[in-house]
Write a protein that holds these residues in place. Structure first.
Motif, mmCIF file in Angstrom:
data_model
loop_
_atom_site.group_PDB
_atom_site.id
_atom_site.type_symbol
_atom_site.label_atom_id
_atom_site.label_comp_id
_atom_site.label_asym_id
_atom_site.label_seq_id
_atom_site.Cartn_x
_atom_site.Cartn_y
_atom_site.Cartn_z
ATOM 1 N N VAL A 87 -16.121 -6.806 -10.185
ATOM 2 C CA VAL A 87 -15.676 -6.497 -11.537
ATOM 3 C C VAL A 87 -15.742 -4.995 -11.787
ATOM 4 O O VAL A 87 -14.792 -4.382 -12.300
ATOM 5 C CB VAL A 87 -16.523 -7.252 -12.583
ATOM 6 C CG1 VAL A 87 -16.282 -6.688 -13.982
ATOM 7 C CG2 VAL A 87 -16.190 -8.737 -12.554
ATOM 8 N N ALA A 88 -16.851 -4.374 -11.421
ATOM 9 C CA ALA A 88 -17.021 -2.938 -11.655
ATOM 10 C C ALA A 88 -16.023 -2.122 -10.844
ATOM 11 O O ALA A 88 -15.445 -1.149 -11.350
ATOM 12 C CB ALA A 88 -18.446 -2.517 -11.302
ATOM 13 N N PHE A 89 -15.806 -2.497 -9.600
ATOM 14 C CA PHE A 89 -14.875 -1.749 -8.750
ATOM 15 C C PHE A 89 -13.464 -1.805 -9.332
ATOM 16 O O PHE A 89 -12.771 -0.784 -9.419
ATOM 17 C CB PHE A 89 -14.901 -2.312 -7.326
ATOM 18 C CG PHE A 89 -14.211 -1.449 -6.322
ATOM 19 C CD1 PHE A 89 -14.829 -0.322 -5.807
ATOM 20 C CD2 PHE A 89 -12.934 -1.762 -5.874
ATOM 21 C CE1 PHE A 89 -14.185 0.483 -4.876
ATOM 22 C CE2 PHE A 89 -12.284 -0.971 -4.949
ATOM 23 C CZ PHE A 89 -12.915 0.151 -4.442
ATOM 24 N N LEU A 90 -13.037 -2.992 -9.755
ATOM 25 C CA LEU A 90 -11.709 -3.119 -10.356
ATOM 26 C C LEU A 90 -11.627 -2.369 -11.678
ATOM 27 O O LEU A 90 -10.591 -1.761 -11.990
ATOM 28 C CB LEU A 90 -11.372 -4.601 -10.567
ATOM 29 C CG LEU A 90 -9.990 -4.896 -11.173
ATOM 30 C CD1 LEU A 90 -8.875 -4.294 -10.326
ATOM 31 C CD2 LEU A 90 -9.794 -6.402 -11.333
ATOM 32 N N HIS A 91 -12.695 -2.389 -12.457
ATOM 33 C CA HIS A 91 -12.726 -1.594 -13.684
ATOM 34 C C HIS A 91 -12.360 -0.148 -13.396
ATOM 35 O O HIS A 91 -11.482 0.435 -14.043
ATOM 36 C CB HIS A 91 -14.139 -1.621 -14.285
ATOM 37 C CG HIS A 91 -14.401 -2.815 -15.155
ATOM 38 N ND1 HIS A 91 -15.650 -3.064 -15.702
ATOM 39 C CD2 HIS A 91 -13.609 -3.825 -15.580
ATOM 40 C CE1 HIS A 91 -15.594 -4.167 -16.425
ATOM 41 N NE2 HIS A 91 -14.368 -4.654 -16.360
ATOM 42 N N LEU B 283 -14.797 -17.943 -21.784
ATOM 43 C CA LEU B 283 -14.772 -18.932 -20.703
ATOM 44 C C LEU B 283 -14.268 -18.307 -19.403
ATOM 45 O O LEU B 283 -14.867 -18.511 -18.335
ATOM 46 C CB LEU B 283 -13.879 -20.106 -21.101
ATOM 47 C CG LEU B 283 -13.660 -21.186 -20.024
ATOM 48 C CD1 LEU B 283 -14.976 -21.826 -19.611
ATOM 49 C CD2 LEU B 283 -12.680 -22.235 -20.534
ATOM 50 N N TRP B 284 -13.171 -17.548 -19.482
ATOM 51 C CA TRP B 284 -12.622 -16.928 -18.271
ATOM 52 C C TRP B 284 -13.599 -15.894 -17.716
ATOM 53 O O TRP B 284 -13.701 -15.724 -16.495
ATOM 54 C CB TRP B 284 -11.273 -16.287 -18.581
ATOM 55 C CG TRP B 284 -10.390 -17.126 -19.459
ATOM 56 C CD1 TRP B 284 -9.779 -16.744 -20.623
ATOM 57 C CD2 TRP B 284 -10.035 -18.511 -19.268
ATOM 58 N NE1 TRP B 284 -9.074 -17.781 -21.168
ATOM 59 C CE2 TRP B 284 -9.210 -18.889 -20.362
ATOM 60 C CE3 TRP B 284 -10.344 -19.472 -18.299
ATOM 61 C CZ2 TRP B 284 -8.681 -20.163 -20.502
ATOM 62 C CZ3 TRP B 284 -9.820 -20.742 -18.441
ATOM 63 C CH2 TRP B 284 -9.000 -21.086 -19.522
ATOM 64 N N THR B 285 -14.322 -15.223 -18.604
ATOM 65 C CA THR B 285 -15.354 -14.271 -18.164
ATOM 66 C C THR B 285 -16.461 -14.995 -17.402
ATOM 67 O O THR B 285 -16.891 -14.550 -16.327
ATOM 68 C CB THR B 285 -15.954 -13.547 -19.383
ATOM 69 O OG1 THR B 285 -14.954 -12.737 -19.997
ATOM 70 C CG2 THR B 285 -17.133 -12.678 -18.973
ATOM 71 N N THR B 286 -16.925 -16.107 -17.937
ATOM 72 C CA THR B 286 -17.985 -16.881 -17.288
ATOM 73 C C THR B 286 -17.547 -17.365 -15.904
ATOM 74 O O THR B 286 -18.293 -17.260 -14.926
ATOM 75 C CB THR B 286 -18.380 -18.084 -18.165
ATOM 76 O OG1 THR B 286 -18.794 -17.612 -19.453
ATOM 77 C CG2 THR B 286 -19.506 -18.875 -17.528
ATOM 78 N N ALA C 86 -10.548 -10.215 -15.178
ATOM 79 C CA ALA C 86 -10.906 -8.843 -14.812
ATOM 80 C C ALA C 86 -11.963 -8.262 -15.746
ATOM 81 O O ALA C 86 -12.481 -7.179 -15.490
ATOM 82 C CB ALA C 86 -9.665 -7.957 -14.824
ATOM 83 N N LEU C 87 -12.266 -8.971 -16.843
ATOM 84 C CA LEU C 87 -13.244 -8.511 -17.831
ATOM 85 C C LEU C 87 -12.871 -7.152 -18.414
ATOM 86 O O LEU C 87 -13.711 -6.271 -18.623
ATOM 87 C CB LEU C 87 -14.669 -8.452 -17.227
ATOM 88 C CG LEU C 87 -15.479 -9.755 -17.259
ATOM 89 C CD1 LEU C 87 -14.867 -10.807 -16.357
ATOM 90 C CD2 LEU C 87 -16.921 -9.490 -16.864
ATOM 91 N N GLN C 88 -11.577 -6.980 -18.687
ATOM 92 C CA GLN C 88 -11.101 -5.761 -19.333
ATOM 93 C C GLN C 88 -10.668 -6.016 -20.767
ATOM 94 O O GLN C 88 -10.076 -5.155 -21.397
ATOM 95 C CB GLN C 88 -9.950 -5.146 -18.518
ATOM 96 C CG GLN C 88 -10.385 -4.670 -17.147
ATOM 97 C CD GLN C 88 -9.269 -4.029 -16.353
ATOM 98 O OE1 GLN C 88 -8.263 -3.601 -16.911
ATOM 99 N NE2 GLN C 88 -9.440 -3.960 -15.045
ATOM 100 N N GLY C 89 -11.001 -7.189 -21.275
ATOM 101 C CA GLY C 89 -10.683 -7.540 -22.643
ATOM 102 C C GLY C 89 -9.698 -8.682 -22.716
ATOM 103 O O GLY C 89 -8.977 -8.967 -21.756
#
Length: 329
Positions: free
Chosen positions: A221-225, A186-189, A106-109
């Motif tokens: 990603v942005a929408f879920l953010h 890695l998970w972000t990529t 989710a790219l939230q950290g």
């Protein structure tokens, strides 16, 4: 107002007593990463309408958007939030690792950082020390506007790092989670690039790869953010409060499906370890149904489902008005 965040001092902490709330500040590289992860997808979301008008939006893009949205979103709600932060159930090792990876997408950290921040939020909810309360600046129109920005995304740009050794020592002691946390890059990529790869393979075209990367990668990603951040901001400002909590958490039904049930936020703050947040008739809680399925498969055990006695005890409907106001103060 005098700050209660103890980590600002450079002196050694006392031998006894609680550990400081924060452990220093992010370095320049970490802070740059925050800006990239937040602003690049946001710019894609901002450009979504003109791109859709000019290039169109295909069914492959929609399907990949939905698939990756569900994977990452449930990784946050079921994994990061209900499992790792609050222990709403116990998971076997394979499910534990899968949920940590899904949440990372989710790219939230990284998982340990996210959990530490959220446990700190609950420890100081809507009080000083809460990393993202909208009520820290007052209750006037300007103060609330400032508070909304801070709770929604402004807090992400602050450099303070929540003390993981205080708020997430159990995760730091788990070798599996430490490894997943360190491989966040890695998970972000994978999360950002995999939709484009799949889109290109499905359509056998570079244009299919590009549109899938844009829609199912960046825009998703942005929408879920912003859905997740809305629980921090909107769900602490407006909505129904049928249960007693020591903060201003509220239920906001329009976000229920998009947030997989997280916007039934008042019950969550009244009973944080409960595996189901939408407990009333008609309150859709997709995350709770996923946990139920995990339990049926035997992957999850010791699920903390709500019961009538607990719900009656935390219900606000029969409490005197003054007591309800005191609880929300």
């Amino acid at each position: 107002m005098t700050s209660t965040v103890e980590s600002k001092s450079t002196s050694s902490p006392p031998a006894k007593g609680p550990k400081p709330l924060v452990e220093g500040q992010r370095g320049n590289a970490e802070q740059f990463g925050v800006y990239v992860f937040v602003l690049v997808p946001f710019l894609a979301l901002f450009a979504a309408i003109p791109v859709a008008w000019g290039w169109g939006l295909g069914w492959v893009d929609v399907a990949l958007f939905a698939a990756f949205y569900c994977i990452a979103g449930l990784g946050i709600t079921v994994g990061y939030h209900r499992y790792f932060t609050h222990g709403s159930f116990k998971a076997n090792r394979a499910l534990k690792i899968a949920l940590a990876i899904m949440g990372s997408m989710a790219l939230q950290g990284p998982v340990i950082v996210w959990v530490a921040d959220h446990r700190r939020h609950h420890a100081f909810s809507d009080r000083e020390g809460d990393p993202h309360s909208p009520w820290l600046f007052g209750s006037g129109p300007i103060a609330l506007a400032k508070g909304f920005w801070h709770a929604h995304m402004g807090w992400l740009f602050e450099r303070d790092k929540t003390n993981a050794s205080r708020f997430a020592p159990d995760l730091l002691a788990d070798d599996d989670l430490v490894k997943v946390d360190r491989l966040f890059w890695l998970w972000t990529t994978i999360s950002v690039l995999a939709p484009g790869v799949l889109g290109g393979l499905i359509t056998m075209s570079w244009s299919g790869a590009l549109t899938a990367f844009f829609w199912a990668g960046l825009v998703r990603v942005a929408f879920l953010h912003h859905v997740t951040w809305s629980v921090n901001s909107i769900c602490h400002m407006i909505g129904d409060r049928p249960f007693t909590a020591r903060d201003k958490s509220a239920n906001f039904w329009p976000l229920a499906i998009l947030s997989f049930g997280e916007s039934w936020h008042n019950l969550h703050h009244a009973d944080p370890t409960c595996a189901r947040h939408g407990v009333k008739r008609g309150q859709i809680d997709i995350s709770a149904r996923i946990i139920w399925a995990f339990e049926k498969f035997g992957w999850a055990t010791n699920v903390r489902w709500p019961n009538a006695q607990r719900l009656t005890r935390i219900s606000a409907k029969d409490k005197p008005k003054g007591e309800k106001e005191k609880q929300a103060a």
